[in-house]
Design an enzyme around this catalytic site. Structure first.
Site, PDB file in Angstrom:
ATOM      1  N   CYS A 185       4.643 -27.433 -29.556  1.00  0.00           N
ATOM      2  CA  CYS A 185       5.030 -26.079 -29.146  1.00  0.00           C
ATOM      3  C   CYS A 185       3.815 -25.227 -28.819  1.00  0.00           C
ATOM      4  CB  CYS A 185       5.801 -25.382 -30.261  1.00  0.00           C
ATOM      5  SG  CYS A 185       7.211 -26.316 -30.773  1.00  0.00           S
ATOM      6  N   ASN A 207       4.324 -30.762 -39.922  1.00  0.00           N
ATOM      7  CA  ASN A 207       4.420 -31.475 -38.640  1.00  0.00           C
ATOM      8  C   ASN A 207       3.068 -31.958 -38.132  1.00  0.00           C
ATOM      9  OD1 ASN A 207       4.582 -28.473 -38.535  1.00  0.00           O
ATOM     10  ND2 ASN A 207       3.996 -28.803 -36.409  1.00  0.00           N
TER      11      ASN A 207
HETATM   12  N1  PLP Z   1       9.892 -27.002 -37.697  1.00  0.00           N
HETATM   13  C1  PLP Z   1       9.081 -28.064 -37.648  1.00  0.00           C
HETATM   14  C2  PLP Z   1       8.374 -28.480 -38.893  1.00  0.00           C
HETATM   15  C3  PLP Z   1       8.912 -28.767 -36.454  1.00  0.00           C
HETATM   16  O1  PLP Z   1       8.084 -29.831 -36.429  1.00  0.00           O
HETATM   17  C4  PLP Z   1       9.609 -28.341 -35.297  1.00  0.00           C
HETATM   18  C5  PLP Z   1       9.408 -29.026 -33.999  1.00  0.00           C
HETATM   19  O2  PLP Z   1       8.291 -29.395 -33.664  1.00  0.00           O
HETATM   20  C6  PLP Z   1      10.462 -27.228 -35.403  1.00  0.00           C
HETATM   21  C7  PLP Z   1      10.578 -26.584 -36.617  1.00  0.00           C
HETATM   22  C8  PLP Z   1      11.229 -26.714 -34.214  1.00  0.00           C
HETATM   23  O3  PLP Z   1      12.260 -27.576 -33.868  1.00  0.00           O
HETATM   24  P1  PLP Z   1      13.057 -27.371 -32.508  1.00  0.00           P
HETATM   25  O4  PLP Z   1      12.265 -28.075 -31.454  1.00  0.00           O
HETATM   26  O5  PLP Z   1      14.394 -28.018 -32.731  1.00  0.00           O
HETATM   27  O6  PLP Z   1      13.182 -25.921 -32.278  1.00  0.00           O
END
Ligand code: PLP
Length: 377
Positions: free
Chosen positions: A322, A148
């Site tokens: 996050c 990400n």
């Molecule tokens: N995994 C990855 C690689 C992400 O980029 C994200 C969100 O930024 C997530 C998991 C988490 O997704 P969610 O927002 O649906 O919990």
């Protein structure tokens, strides 16, 4: 506003909103009810399930709707671990999203052993290191498809084949890859795969976990019979419909996605590398999502640059949304370049289908101006 943070979230597509609207207004029943006003919603959910399955080459029965990819990731690890309590070892990487990383830290505190595979300077994973990390008590390997923060791709097909050969379950966090890259589970022996609607033009608060036929499953939420007992709780009907519509659109548009965003991403990247002194890319040149560029601007703290960009109406970020409220440097860039300050001085730009060349040109001049100001001060 120029929005260059599509890896954090994407705008809700108008077509998706229109598909969801009836389920937020007239058709607000509970799918578990016995009367038609509620139970007719079951077929709506199944239609959405079919669209998600079609996007990934999975069967509809393999799709479990969740409240987020975070829930999908947590559920997948717990499902794999519960299959054989004697197996207490988890293999993952140092650059996973916090939805895997922090869960493995939690599991470690509860007696599991966790191996976090390193990546090289370009963010790439070495398959021989993965092979060597697998032990007789390894219950699950959890590795992402696309990072990400940097967009760097892990070789999911090779990882899946290796895990299958070694008899270890493989969970793939494919949140950033779904809708951006072709993924066909017919030829990919992944056991569990996570995705999130809001990364592909769908609503927030809905995701899916693909549980392949034969993969062990234990529900993480104990409640009603929804999702054939695999995910209790009244279904988020509008959200599920939104995810289904977003998946349907993504499937149709996938062939054109890279051709639309890559030239813009490449222009943004090459202009900034050329015009901001000593700027450097974090992440492999080609093994990368077509929409993402992660750049370090030496001597400039990420936060200072992001503040000036925000004032100029440009949305970008220093890594995962996050973790944006923590002052920790990026764990991803730190894993790639541990000896440098790159992890504190980086900005991620992630483009979407609707990004235009005019926006890219405006963003380039805003970044060059802001970086120049900060470098001078
Ligand atoms: N995994 C990855 C690689 C992400 O980029 C994200 C969100 O930024 C997530 C998991 C988490 O997704 P969610 O927002 O649906 O919990």
């Amino acid at each position: 506003m120029i929005y260059l943070d599509h890896n954090a979230t994407t705008p809700l597509r108008p077509e998706v909103f229109e598909a969801m609207r009836p389920f937020l207004t007239e058709r607000w029943g509970n799918p578990s009810s016995s009367y038609a006003f509620g139970s007719s919603l079951k077929s709506v959910i199944e239609e959405a399930r079919g669209h998600v399955a079609a996007l990934l080459g999975a069967s509809a029965r393999e799709i479990v709707f969740t409240g987020s990819a975070t829930e999908s990731n947590n559920t997948a690890l717990l499902a794999a671990l519960s299959a054989d309590p004697a197996k207490r070892h988890i293999v993952t990487s140092a650059v996973e999203h916090s939805a895997v990383l922090n869960h493995t830290i939690f599991l470690e505190k509860h007696g599991y052993r966790v191996t976090r595979l390193p990546v090289d300077r370009d963010g790439l994973l070495d398959l021989a290191t993965l092979d060597a990390a697998l032990a007789p008590d390894t219950a699950v390997v959890s590795l992402m498809a696309a990072n990400n923060e940097t967009g760097v791709l892990f070789p999911v097909a090779d990882i899946a084949a290796l895990c299958a050969r070694r008899g270890v379950r493989f969970h793939c966090d494919a949140v950033q890859a779904v809708g951006k890259l072709p993924l066909n589970l017919k030829s990919l022996p992944v056991d569990y795969l996570s995705l999130s609607a809001h990364k592909l033009g769908g609503p927030k608060g809905v995701g899916a976990l693909i549980v392949r036929k034969g993969a062990p499953f234990a529900p993480h939420l104990h409640g009603g019979h929804q999702e054939r007992g695999r995910g209790g709780g009244t279904e988020n009907v509008a959200g599920i419909v939104g995810l289904g519509r977003a998946a349907e659109l993504a499937r149709a548009e996938l062939p054109a996605y890279a051709a639309a965003v890559k030239p813009l991403r490449d222009r943004l990247e090459s202009e900034l590398l050329a015009r901001v002194p000593s700027a450097e890319r974090n992440g492999h040149a080609t093994q990368r999502l077509p929409n993402t560029t992660n750049l370090t601007f030496p001597g400039i703290e990420s936060e200072a640059l992001l503040l000036l960009l925000d004032q100029a109406g440009i949305c970008a970020s220093a890594g995962s949304a996050c973790l944006a409220d923590s002052d920790e440097p990026s764990h991803v860039v730190r894993a790639m370049k541990p000896a440098s300050a790159a992890s504190r001085q980086m900005v991620r730009f992630s483009l979407g289908k609707e990004t235009t060349m005019a926006e890219i040109d405006a963003a380039v001049s805003a970044v060059v101006t802001a970086a120049g100001r900060l470098q001078r001060s």
